[in-house]
Design a protein around this motif. Structure first.
Motif, PDB file in Angstrom:
ATOM      1  N   MET B   1       0.818  -1.222   0.000  1.00  8.03           N
ATOM      2  CA  MET B   1       0.000   0.000   0.000  1.00  8.03           C
ATOM      3  C   MET B   1       0.844   1.261   0.000  1.00  8.03           C
ATOM      4  N   ILE B   2       2.019   1.169   0.635  1.00  8.51           N
ATOM      5  CA  ILE B   2       2.979   2.275   0.539  1.00  8.51           C
ATOM      6  C   ILE B   2       4.213   1.735  -0.173  1.00  8.51           C
ATOM      7  N   GLN B   3       4.636   2.438  -1.201  1.00  7.22           N
ATOM      8  CA  GLN B   3       5.845   1.989  -1.915  1.00  7.22           C
ATOM      9  C   GLN B   3       6.789   3.166  -2.167  1.00  7.22           C
ATOM     10  N   PHE B   4       7.970   3.073  -1.578  1.00  6.92           N
ATOM     11  CA  PHE B   4       9.055   3.998  -1.949  1.00  6.92           C
ATOM     12  C   PHE B   4       9.940   3.216  -2.906  1.00  6.92           C
ATOM     13  N   GLU B   5      10.173   3.741  -4.080  1.00 10.16           N
ATOM     14  CA  GLU B   5      11.031   3.030  -5.041  1.00 10.16           C
ATOM     15  C   GLU B   5      12.260   3.863  -5.347  1.00 10.16           C
ATOM     16  N   ASN B   6      13.344   3.518  -4.689  1.00 17.44           N
ATOM     17  CA  ASN B   6      14.641   4.162  -4.927  1.00 17.44           C
ATOM     18  C   ASN B   6      14.539   5.693  -4.854  1.00 17.44           C
ATOM     19  N   VAL B   7      13.913   6.169  -3.791  1.00 19.42           N
ATOM     20  CA  VAL B   7      13.635   7.607  -3.668  1.00 19.42           C
ATOM     21  C   VAL B   7      14.855   8.358  -3.142  1.00 19.42           C
ATOM     22  N   THR B   8      15.193   9.417  -3.849  1.00 17.48           N
ATOM     23  CA  THR B   8      16.253  10.323  -3.390  1.00 17.48           C
ATOM     24  C   THR B   8      15.677  11.733  -3.339  1.00 17.48           C
ATOM     25  N   ARG B   9      16.002  12.418  -2.259  1.00 15.85           N
ATOM     26  CA  ARG B   9      15.541  13.794  -2.125  1.00 15.85           C
ATOM     27  C   ARG B   9      16.675  14.638  -1.507  1.00 15.85           C
ATOM     28  N   ARG B  10      16.940  15.765  -2.172  1.00 11.01           N
ATOM     29  CA  ARG B  10      18.029  16.631  -1.712  1.00 11.01           C
ATOM     30  C   ARG B  10      17.473  17.969  -1.231  1.00 11.01           C
ATOM     31  N   TYR B  11      18.196  18.588  -0.289  1.00 12.79           N
ATOM     32  CA  TYR B  11      17.968  19.986   0.098  1.00 12.79           C
ATOM     33  C   TYR B  11      19.220  20.740  -0.351  1.00 12.79           C
ATOM     34  N   GLY B  12      19.149  21.390  -1.473  1.00 14.55           N
ATOM     35  CA  GLY B  12      20.361  22.019  -2.008  1.00 14.55           C
ATOM     36  C   GLY B  12      21.395  20.937  -2.280  1.00 14.55           C
ATOM     37  N   GLN B  13      22.558  21.073  -1.647  1.00 16.47           N
ATOM     38  CA  GLN B  13      23.628  20.094  -1.846  1.00 16.47           C
ATOM     39  C   GLN B  13      23.492  18.903  -0.887  1.00 16.47           C
ATOM     40  N   THR B  14      22.657  19.060   0.120  1.00 14.57           N
ATOM     41  CA  THR B  14      22.534  18.016   1.144  1.00 14.57           C
ATOM     42  C   THR B  14      21.564  16.928   0.687  1.00 14.57           C
ATOM     43  N   VAL B  15      22.020  15.677   0.761  1.00 12.53           N
ATOM     44  CA  VAL B  15      21.127  14.572   0.402  1.00 12.53           C
ATOM     45  C   VAL B  15      20.396  14.141   1.678  1.00 12.53           C
ATOM     46  N   ALA B  16      19.095  14.394   1.708  1.00 12.52           N
ATOM     47  CA  ALA B  16      18.316  14.079   2.915  1.00 12.52           C
ATOM     48  C   ALA B  16      17.883  12.620   2.913  1.00 12.52           C
ATOM     49  N   VAL B  17      17.458  12.136   1.753  1.00  9.42           N
ATOM     50  CA  VAL B  17      17.065  10.727   1.614  1.00  9.42           C
ATOM     51  C   VAL B  17      17.744  10.199   0.361  1.00  9.42           C
ATOM     52  N   SER B  18      18.380   9.053   0.495  1.00 10.06           N
ATOM     53  CA  SER B  18      19.156   8.548  -0.646  1.00 10.06           C
ATOM     54  C   SER B  18      18.747   7.119  -0.978  1.00 10.06           C
ATOM     55  N   GLY B  19      18.196   6.933  -2.150  1.00 11.45           N
ATOM     56  CA  GLY B  19      17.866   5.600  -2.664  1.00 11.45           C
ATOM     57  C   GLY B  19      16.979   4.773  -1.750  1.00 11.45           C
ATOM     58  N   LEU B  20      15.983   5.416  -1.172  1.00  6.28           N
ATOM     59  CA  LEU B  20      15.106   4.703  -0.222  1.00  6.28           C
ATOM     60  C   LEU B  20      14.128   3.780  -0.965  1.00  6.28           C
ATOM     61  N   THR B  21      14.189   2.526  -0.637  1.00  2.00           N
ATOM     62  CA  THR B  21      13.217   1.569  -1.164  1.00  2.00           C
ATOM     63  C   THR B  21      12.561   0.883   0.030  1.00  2.00           C
ATOM     64  N   LEU B  22      11.253   1.023   0.099  1.00  4.98           N
ATOM     65  CA  LEU B  22      10.547   0.527   1.274  1.00  4.98           C
ATOM     66  C   LEU B  22       9.087   0.279   0.898  1.00  4.98           C
ATOM     67  N   THR B  23       8.559  -0.826   1.350  1.00  3.28           N
ATOM     68  CA  THR B  23       7.155  -1.136   1.092  1.00  3.28           C
ATOM     69  C   THR B  23       6.461  -1.419   2.422  1.00  3.28           C
ATOM     70  N   VAL B  24       5.283  -0.868   2.580  1.00  4.49           N
ATOM     71  CA  VAL B  24       4.473  -1.193   3.756  1.00  4.49           C
ATOM     72  C   VAL B  24       3.188  -1.836   3.244  1.00  4.49           C
ATOM     73  N   ASP B  25       2.951  -3.066   3.676  1.00  2.00           N
ATOM     74  CA  ASP B  25       1.782  -3.794   3.183  1.00  2.00           C
ATOM     75  C   ASP B  25       0.579  -3.579   4.085  1.00  2.00           C
ATOM     76  N   ARG B  26      -0.532  -4.042   3.584  1.00  2.00           N
ATOM     77  CA  ARG B  26      -1.759  -3.934   4.374  1.00  2.00           C
ATOM     78  C   ARG B  26      -1.607  -4.779   5.656  1.00  2.00           C
ATOM     79  N   GLY B  27      -2.148  -4.242   6.743  1.00  2.00           N
ATOM     80  CA  GLY B  27      -2.090  -4.967   8.012  1.00  2.00           C
ATOM     81  C   GLY B  27      -0.748  -4.854   8.723  1.00  2.00           C
ATOM     82  N   GLU B  28       0.070  -3.905   8.273  1.00  2.00           N
ATOM     83  CA  GLU B  28       1.422  -3.828   8.815  1.00  2.00           C
ATOM     84  C   GLU B  28       1.691  -2.453   9.456  1.00  2.00           C
TER      85      GLU B  28
END
Lengths: 588, 249
Positions: B1-28
Motif C-alpha cells: 500500500m505504501i511503496q518507496f522506489e529508490n527515492v532520493t531527495r536533496r535539500y540544495g547540496q545536502t542529500v536528505a534521503v538517498s535511494g530509499l526503497t521501502l514497502t508497507v503492506d496492508r495490516g502492517e
C-alpha cells in the motif's frame, strides 16, 4: 472503524464548487469568531480605535477637500482636469507598483512558509483553491490601508467636482477591481520566481526592491532634473504635466482607474462604466491566469522552495557586532546584549531590512531631488512650506516604521519569555532596550533626512534647529508609544511581525502615532513656518502687524514649543509606564 | 500500500534521503527510526506529497504521489509532529472542514465525527475553540481528523510526543487496530519502546540511507545479539564511522 478500501477511490472528491463553499464557510467562521471575540471582550478598545480612525479619516478628507478646492480655484478649467488626471495617474501608478511588490512578498510568506498550507496540502484540496484562499488574504492585507486612506481623498474630489451619484456608486468597484490586478500579477510573479529560482529567492526580492527603487529614481530624475521655470506659472504647470505623461500610459490600469474616476465625476457615465468594465474584465482575467498558473505550478514550487537552501548558514558580519558593541559600551551590559540581539535578528531577516531600506532610500532620493526646486522657488514661503511638509512626511515614515517593526517586537519577545524570564534580566531592561533600539535606529536616519532636506532647501539655521528639535520629540514619543502599546497589547499567538502590525494594537499604534505627529508638527513646527513666512515677506514690519494671526504667533511659537516638549514627554513616559505595568504581569 | 522506489531527495547540496526503497503492506505497522537529520521526516513529507522526490517514485495504494497527488492523498491520514489547527475554529468545526475536503456528505460527517469523538474522548471540549486546547487535546483532535475518511494508509510523525500515558495508550491501540483492520501504518519516532512494542517491522535510517529494514528478531540476528532490547541495537546501527573507530581503538 475499518479503513475503507485499499484504493483511494472511496468517497468521491468534493467538486470545485463544494470545495469553494467549504473554504468560504471556514473563512466566515473564523471571521465571525474574531469579530465576536473582539466585540465581546474589548468594546472600549474597538470604540477608541474606530473613533481615532474616524478622526484620521476626517482629517485626510479635510486635507483632500481643501487641496482640491485650492487647485480648482487656482487653476483654470481645462488645466485643472489635466492636473488632477496627472496627480491621480502618478499616485495610482506608484500604488500599483507597491501593491504588486507587497502582495508578492505577503504571498511568499503565506504560500510557502505558513504552517496552514502544510495542513492544506496534505488534504485532497486543489492547489488552486489553496492559492485563491491565500490570494484573497493577501489582497486584504496589502490594500486595506490604501482603501482606508485613499477613500477620503477620492470622496473629497467628488464633492469638490460636484460629481453625480454614479461617481460614488462606482468608486468602490473601481478601487476593488484596480487593487486585484497588481495583487494577481504579484502572485504570479511570486509563483514563477519560487518555481524557477527557489534557491535564489532572497536575491529575487533584493533585485525587485532595487528595481523598484531604480524605477523611482529614474522617474524622479526625469521629473526634477530639467531646466527649471518659475513656479506655479502656466508654463511651469505645462512643463510638469509633460513630465508626468510617463504615468499616463493607456495600457496601464492606473490610467483606466483615473480615467474612470474623472469621467464619472464629469458626468459622462457611459465612459465611467466603460473604464469600470475594462478594469473588472482585466481583474478577472489576471485572477484566472493566476489560478491557472497555480494549478500547474504551486505544488511543484512548494516542493522546490522546501528543498532549496539546504546546508549550513553562517552568521556573517561579526565585525559589525563588535563595532556596535563598542559603540554601545556606555550602556548597561544587559541592555547592550539585548540591543545586539535585536540588531542581529533585524539584520538577518531580509524581509525586515529591505522594507526599511526602500522607505529610507526613497525619502533620501526625494530629499536630494528637492534641490532643483530650490532655485525655482522664488517665493520663500514655498521653501518653508516644502521643508515643513518634508518634516511631516519623515514623521509619517517614522510612524510606519514603529508600527511595522517596533510595535511587534514585544509580542515576538513574549513568545521567548520562557527563556528571558529564566535569565537574570529585569523586565524593565527588555522594554528599555526596545525603546533604545527604536529611538536609536530612527533618530540617526530621520535626523539626517530632515537635515538633508533642509540643507537642499537652504532654510535658515533657526528653522534647521526647530526641525531637528521637532524630529527628536517625534522620535522619542513615537518610540514610547510603539514600545508601550506593544507591551500593553501584545499578540503572543502570532509569529509574523506583519500580521501583528496589521492587528488591533498595530492599527491603534499607527492612528495614535499619526495624531501625535500632527499635534507636535502643529504645535512646534507650524508656527515657526508662519513666522518665517511673515518675516521673509515683510522683514521690517513688526510681526503683530503682519496678519491677524500676528499677535498670537509668538505665543503659539513659545507655548507650542513648550507644549510639544511636554506632549513628547507624556507620549514617551505614559505608554512606557502602562506597558511596563502590563509587561511585568505578563505570564508565559 | 505504501511503496518507496529508490527515492532520493536533496535539500540544495545536502542529500536528505538517498535511494530509499521501502514497502508497507496492508495490516502492517512499520516504524522509521533514526537519529536527528537521518531523513525520517523528509521521507514522510515525500510520501504525503509535500515534497517531490528528485529521483525514484512513491506510490500510495497504486497511485503515483507525484503524478496524481490529490488522488493519492485521499487514501492517507496524516498526523504531523507539529500539527496546525485553526485557532478560531472549534474542534467540531475543524473536523467538519477536514471531512468536507475529503468529500464526505453531511450525514456521513455527523456519523464519523460522533465515532471519532467517542474513540478519542473529545466530547468534553469539541465545542471549544482550539486555541484553548492542551497539546494532548490537539493531538487527539488531529488523529480524529486524520481518520475521518477511513484512510487505507495512516502516516504519523512522532505520534506520542507530549502525550499523557492515557493518550499514549490510546494511540498505540489505534495504530495496532488500524493495521488489524487491514490498513497500513508508517510512523516515524524517536521513542524506541513504542517501535519495539507495536511495530511489525523497523526501518533504521542514517544519513538518508536505510541501514536496516526488518523485524526486531531480524535485527537481533543481524547484530548477533539475541534477546537484546532495541536501544543498544539501534545505537550500534546508527554509530558514525568516527564513533565506531573510537570504540575499536
Amino acid at each position: 472503524m475499518t479503513p475503507s478500501t485499499t484504493s483511494p477511490a472511496g468517497d468521491p472528491p468534493p467538486s470545485a464548487e463544494n470545495e469553494a463553499r467549504g473554504f468560504r464557510r471556514l473563512e466566515a467562521r473564523i471571521l465571525r469568531t474574531v469579530l465576536w471575540q473582539t466585540f465581546s471582550s474589548s468594546r472600549l478598545r474597538v470604540g477608541v480605535l474606530l473613533g481615532l480612525s474616524a478622526v484620521l479619516w476626517g482629517g485626510l478628507f479635510a486635507v483632500g477637500y481643501e487641496g482640491f478646492g485650492f487647485l480648482r480655484s487656482t487653476i483654470s478649467h481645462p488645466m485643472y482636469e489635466e492636473v488632477v488626471r496627472a496627480l491621480f495617474s502618478t499616485f495610482f501608478l506608484w500604488l500599483l507598483l507597491m501593491l504588486l511588490f507587497s502582495s508578492a512578498l505577503i504571498l511568499y510568506g503565506s504560500l510557502f512558509r505558513s504552517r496552514e498550507v502544510v495542513m492544506l496540502l496534505t488534504l485532497p484540496v486543489r492547489p488552486e483553491r489553496i492559492f485563491l484562499h491565500k490570494l484573497q488574504e493577501a489582497a486584504v492585507l496589502s490594500s486595506w490601508g490604501f482603501l482606508l486612506l485613499g477613500s477620503p481623498m477620492l470622496l473629497a474630489y467628488g464633492i469638490v467636482a460636484e460629481a453625480p451619484w454614479y461617481y460614488y456608486a462606482t468608486l468602490l468597484p473601481l478601487l476593488l477591481a484596480f487593487v486585484s490586478i497588481p495583487v494577481s500579477v504579484g502572485a504570479m510573479l511570486c509563483l514563477e520566481a519560487m518555481y524557477r529560482v527557489p534557491s535564489r529567492r532572497a536575491l529575487v526580492v533584493a533585485l525587485a526592491g532595487v528595481g523598484l527603487v531604480a524605477a523611482m529614481v529614474w522617474f524622479a530624475a526625469g521629473l526634477l532634473l530639467r531646466p527649471e521655470s518659475d513656479l506655479m506659472t502656466i508654463h511651469w504647470f505645462r512643463d510638469m504635466l509633460g513630465r508626468l505623461e510617463l504615468t499616463e500610459q493607456r495600457l496601464l490600469p492606473n490610467w483606466w482607474l483615473s480615467s474612470g474616476l474623472l469621467e464619472a465625476a464629469e458626468g459622462t457615465w457611459s465612459e465611467g462604466v466603460m473604464f469600470l468594465a475594462l478594469l473588472v474584465a482585466n481583474a478577472l482575467f489576471c485572477r484566472e491566469l493566476a489560478v491557472w498558473l497555480a494549478a500547474r505550478r504551486y505544488r511543484r514550487a512548494y516542493s522546490r522552495v522546501s528543498g532549496a537552501g539546504g546546508g549550513r548558514r553562517r552568521a556573517w558580519f561579526a565585525w559589525l557586532d563588535t563595532l556596535t558593541s563598542a559603540a554601545l559600551a556606555p550602556l548597561p551590559r544587559t541592555v547592550r546584549l539585548m540591543l545586539l540581539k535585536d540588531l542581529r535578528l533585524f539584520r538577518r531577516d531580509p524581509l525586515q531590512w529591505s522594507q526599511f531600506l526602500i522607505l529610507f532610500t526613497l525619502l533620501g532620493l526625494y530629499s536630494v531631488n528637492v534641490h532643483p526646486f530650490q532655485s525655482a522657488i522664488n517665493y520663500s514661503g514655498w521653501v518653508s512650506m516644502v521643508s515643513f511638509m518634508n518634516l511631516c512626511v519623515v514623521g509619517l515614515l517614522m510612524a510606519t516604521f514603529t508600527t511595522r517593526f517596533v510595535f511587534p517586537m514585544i509580542s515576538l519577545e513574549g513568545r521567548r519569555l520562557w527563556l528571558l524570564s529564566l535569565l537574570p534580566l529585569r523586565r524593565e531592561t527588555i522594554l528599555w532596550s526596545k525603546f533604545l533600539f527604536s529611538a536609536g535606529s530612527l533618530w540617526v536616519p530621520c535626523g539626517l533626512l530632515v537635515l538633508l532636506s533642509d540643507w537642499t532647501l537652504r532654510v535658515s539655521p533657526a528653522v534647521h534647529a526647530n526641525h531637528q528639535a521637532t524630529c527628536a520629540v517625534l522620535v522619542l514619543g513615537l518610540s514610547g508609544i510603539a514600545v508601550g502599546l506593544g507591551a500593553r497589547l501584545p499578540n503572543l499567538r502570532e509569529a509574523s511581525p506583519s500580521r501583528i502590525a496589521a492587528g488591533f494594537g498595530g492599527t491603534l499604534n499607527l492612528v495614535l502615532g499619526t495624531l501625535y505627529i500632527l499635534l507636535v508638527a502643529g504645535l512646534m513646527a507650524l508656527p515657526c513656518h508662519f513666522q518665517f513666512v511673515a518675516q521673509s515677506a515683510k522683514p521690517n514690519l513688526p510681526l503683530e502687524e503682519f496678519s491677524p494671526l500676528g499677535p498670537w504667533l509668538r505665543l503659539w511659537l513659545v507655548g507650542g514649543t513648550l507644549g510639544s516638549v511636554l506632549l513628547g514627554a507624556a507620549a514617551t513616559a505614559l505608554p512606557l509606564w502602562l506597558g511596563l505595568r502590563a509587561f511585568r504581569r505578563l505570564e508565559y | 500500500m505504501i511503496q518507496f522506489e529508490n527515492v532520493t531527495r536533496r535539500y540544495g547540496q545536502t542529500v536528505a534521503v538517498s535511494g530509499l526503497t521501502l514497502t508497507v503492506d496492508r495490516g502492517e505497522v512499520v516504524a522509521l527510526l533514526g537519529p536527528n537529520g537521518a531523513g525520517k521526516t523528509t521521507a514522510i513529507r515525500v510520501l504525503v506529497g509535500l515534497l517531490r522526490p528528485d529521483e525514484g517514485a512513491v506510490r500510495l495504494c497504486g497511485c503515483d504521489a507525484v503524478e496524481q497527488p490529490r488522488r493519492a492523498i485521499r487514501s492517507v491520514g496524516y498526523v504531523p509532529e507539529d500539527p496546525f489547527l485553526y485557532e478560531k475554529l472549534s474542534g467540531r468545526e475543524f473536523l467538519e472542514f477536514a471531512a468536507e475536503m475529503h468529500g464526505l456528505d453531511r450525514a456521513t460527517v455527523r456519523q464519523r465525527i460522533a465515532r471519532e469523538t467517542e474513540r478519542f474522548d473529545l466530547g468534553g471540549f469539541l465545542g471549544d475553540l482550539t486555541e484553548t486546547y492542551s497539546h494532548g487535546m490537539k493531538q487527539r483532535l488531529v488523529f480524529a481528523s486524520a481518520l475521518l475518511h477511513d484512510p487505507a494508509v495512516l502516516v504519523v510523525d512522532e505520534p506520542t510526543v507530549g502525550l499523557d500515558p492515557w493518550s499514549v495508550r490510546v494511540v498505540k491501540d489505534l495504530l495496532r487496530s488500524q493495521a488489524a483492520a487491514g490498513g497500513a501504518v508508517l510512523m516515524s519516532t524517536h521513542t524506541l519502546s513504542l517501535a519495539e512494542e507495536i511495530a511489525d517491522r523497523i526501518g533504521v535510517l542514517r544519513g538518508g540511507r536505510l541501514r536496516f529494514l526488518g523485524s526486531l528478531p531480524d535485527l537481533r540476528r543481524e547484530l548477533a545479539a539475541p534477546g537484546a532490547p532495541l536501544e543498544p541495537l539501534f545505537l550500534e546501527l546508527t554509530k558514525t564511522d568516527g564513533e565506531r573507530s573510537k570504540d575499536e581503538g
